[in-house]
Design a protein around this motif. Sequence first.
Motif, PDB file in Angstrom:
ATOM      1  N   LEU A 246       0.836  -1.185   0.000  1.00 48.96           N
ATOM      2  CA  LEU A 246       0.000   0.000   0.000  1.00 48.96           C
ATOM      3  C   LEU A 246       0.883   1.252   0.000  1.00 48.96           C
ATOM      4  O   LEU A 246       2.007   1.221   0.511  1.00 48.96           O
ATOM      5  CB  LEU A 246      -0.900   0.019   1.238  1.00 48.96           C
ATOM      6  N   PRO A 247       0.403   2.362  -0.541  1.00 51.13           N
ATOM      7  CA  PRO A 247       1.196   3.597  -0.549  1.00 51.13           C
ATOM      8  C   PRO A 247       1.501   4.070   0.866  1.00 51.13           C
ATOM      9  O   PRO A 247       0.591   4.240   1.680  1.00 51.13           O
ATOM     10  CB  PRO A 247       0.298   4.593  -1.290  1.00 51.13           C
ATOM     11  N   ALA A 248       2.763   4.313   1.141  1.00 47.69           N
ATOM     12  CA  ALA A 248       3.171   4.694   2.492  1.00 47.69           C
ATOM     13  C   ALA A 248       2.615   6.049   2.901  1.00 47.69           C
ATOM     14  O   ALA A 248       2.373   6.301   4.081  1.00 47.69           O
ATOM     15  CB  ALA A 248       4.696   4.704   2.596  1.00 47.69           C
ATOM     16  N   ASP A 249       2.380   6.944   1.915  1.00 46.73           N
ATOM     17  CA  ASP A 249       1.971   8.298   2.281  1.00 46.73           C
ATOM     18  C   ASP A 249       0.589   8.349   2.924  1.00 46.73           C
ATOM     19  O   ASP A 249       0.276   9.290   3.656  1.00 46.73           O
ATOM     20  CB  ASP A 249       2.054   9.248   1.084  1.00 46.73           C
ATOM     21  N   THR A 250      -0.257   7.351   2.677  1.00 45.04           N
ATOM     22  CA  THR A 250      -1.560   7.292   3.339  1.00 45.04           C
ATOM     23  C   THR A 250      -1.655   6.153   4.360  1.00 45.04           C
ATOM     24  O   THR A 250      -2.492   6.201   5.263  1.00 45.04           O
ATOM     25  CB  THR A 250      -2.689   7.115   2.309  1.00 45.04           C
ATOM     26  N   LEU A 251      -0.800   5.158   4.214  1.00 50.11           N
ATOM     27  CA  LEU A 251      -0.893   3.986   5.083  1.00 50.11           C
ATOM     28  C   LEU A 251      -0.665   4.324   6.546  1.00 50.11           C
ATOM     29  O   LEU A 251      -1.386   3.834   7.429  1.00 50.11           O
ATOM     30  CB  LEU A 251       0.110   2.923   4.624  1.00 50.11           C
ATOM     31  N   PHE A 252       0.314   5.167   6.841  1.00 51.64           N
ATOM     32  CA  PHE A 252       0.605   5.460   8.249  1.00 51.64           C
ATOM     33  C   PHE A 252      -0.551   6.226   8.902  1.00 51.64           C
ATOM     34  O   PHE A 252      -0.863   6.003  10.071  1.00 51.64           O
ATOM     35  CB  PHE A 252       1.923   6.220   8.371  1.00 51.64           C
ATOM     36  N   TYR A 253      -1.201   7.086   8.132  1.00 48.87           N
ATOM     37  CA  TYR A 253      -2.391   7.754   8.667  1.00 48.87           C
ATOM     38  C   TYR A 253      -3.467   6.730   8.996  1.00 48.87           C
ATOM     39  O   TYR A 253      -4.093   6.780  10.056  1.00 48.87           O
ATOM     40  CB  TYR A 253      -2.934   8.783   7.669  1.00 48.87           C
ATOM     41  N   ARG A 254      -3.707   5.794   8.088  1.00 46.48           N
ATOM     42  CA  ARG A 254      -4.727   4.767   8.319  1.00 46.48           C
ATOM     43  C   ARG A 254      -4.394   3.930   9.555  1.00 46.48           C
ATOM     44  O   ARG A 254      -5.282   3.554  10.319  1.00 46.48           O
ATOM     45  CB  ARG A 254      -4.851   3.870   7.087  1.00 46.48           C
ATOM     46  N   ALA A 255      -3.094   3.639   9.744  1.00 47.22           N
ATOM     47  CA  ALA A 255      -2.690   2.850  10.913  1.00 47.22           C
ATOM     48  C   ALA A 255      -2.961   3.612  12.208  1.00 47.22           C
ATOM     49  O   ALA A 255      -3.454   3.047  13.190  1.00 47.22           O
ATOM     50  CB  ALA A 255      -1.220   2.468  10.808  1.00 47.22           C
ATOM     51  N   THR A 256      -2.646   4.914  12.226  1.00 43.87           N
ATOM     52  CA  THR A 256      -2.903   5.702  13.441  1.00 43.87           C
ATOM     53  C   THR A 256      -4.395   5.853  13.690  1.00 43.87           C
ATOM     54  O   THR A 256      -4.824   6.055  14.830  1.00 43.87           O
ATOM     55  CB  THR A 256      -2.259   7.096  13.352  1.00 43.87           C
ATOM     56  N   ARG A 257      -5.190   5.735  12.651  1.00 41.64           N
ATOM     57  CA  ARG A 257      -6.649   5.802  12.780  1.00 41.64           C
ATOM     58  C   ARG A 257      -7.225   4.519  13.364  1.00 41.64           C
ATOM     59  O   ARG A 257      -8.375   4.477  13.808  1.00 41.64           O
ATOM     60  CB  ARG A 257      -7.253   6.090  11.401  1.00 41.64           C
ATOM     61  N   GLY A 258      -6.426   3.451  13.336  1.00 41.77           N
ATOM     62  CA  GLY A 258      -6.867   2.193  13.912  1.00 41.77           C
ATOM     63  C   GLY A 258      -7.196   1.111  12.911  1.00 41.77           C
ATOM     64  O   GLY A 258      -7.683   0.037  13.287  1.00 41.77           O
ATOM     65  N   ASP A 259      -6.907   1.357  11.623  1.00 43.16           N
ATOM     66  CA  ASP A 259      -7.221   0.356  10.606  1.00 43.16           C
ATOM     67  C   ASP A 259      -6.318  -0.869  10.698  1.00 43.16           C
ATOM     68  O   ASP A 259      -6.721  -1.964  10.287  1.00 43.16           O
ATOM     69  CB  ASP A 259      -7.087   0.960   9.205  1.00 43.16           C
TER      70      ASP A 259
END
Length: 342
Positions: A246-259
């Motif tokens: 997955l693209p790293a530029d959005t993945l880390f945001y999704r991880a911090t969101r709890g995905d």
Amino acid sequence: MTRPIIGITMGDASGVGPEIIIKALAKEEIYRQCRPIVIGDAKILERARNIVGASLAVRPIEEIETAIFQWGTVDCLDLDLLPADLPFGQVSAQAGDAAFRFLERAIELAKAEKIDAICTAPLNKEALHKGGHLYPGHTEILAELTDTQDYSMMLTAPKLRVIHVTTHVGILDAVRMINPERVYKVIALADETLKKAGIASPRIAVCGINPHAGENGLFGYGEEEEKVIPAVLRAQQEGIEVVGPLPADTLFYRATRGDFDIVVAMYHDQGHAPVKVLGLEAGVNITVGLPIIRTSVDHGTAFDIAGKGIADELSMLEAIRQAIELAPKNASTLPGWGSGCV
């Protein structure tokens, strides 16, 4: 329950390690949760105590069996390797060698099951090399001295966990080193580590190497298809809950969101930068895949502020807490340390 014995290595004594150790061990709560022992140099620790103004006694010991583990007294397994006037903030072969020796002794104690986990203060890589130990850092020393082949660096911060496929190598070398077998092993390590930590079905997301994870060949030279996708498919076939690349530029945001419960990063800065943005003072470095538990602060020796008493101990406190959390539940009980001492 018996409190685990946590061996805290002093790291490079020219840096802030001794100061943040003293500040952390001034907290009574740490002694309620574990039995800490510093592996380092007692006179350097006493100097740090004076610098930070802590009302603690430093107790030099030669054998871990003589530790008393009482709040107000810091037990120091004293290797006595350094001069009392070791300069602050300078690269020193003597300090680099001592940092290696402190870690070497801690590993020996952990392998002998005399301590339950290792928590490391930072070392300086240049000093380490000048001292004759040509390792990229703590992780590689730990792997070699425990005969470990498959290991990885995991970073934790508030709302984020990251595990790395490659770490202390240049970006071109990192891309060359990434291959399906290594990516698969890191995914499996992530799954195993989080299951041991109590997460029944860890949700794992894998970063791409290129921008937009290659965008179907638009960026890069097919690295995702060659190096990452086969590993993800293999892990999925084995029942691991993993997606990517997955693209790293959005993945880390999704991880911090709890995905996701953890992100697999391909190279050092891809994983380190998001963790440090979230809170350098609360980040913790954990080496996974070893036969022993090791946690560490997620910052360097901070030579520029060493000796000033202003270094923040929050990352050290969190690293000790993570070591306690990960330590075996049947914690060490050495002679004279029965249930009445817990």
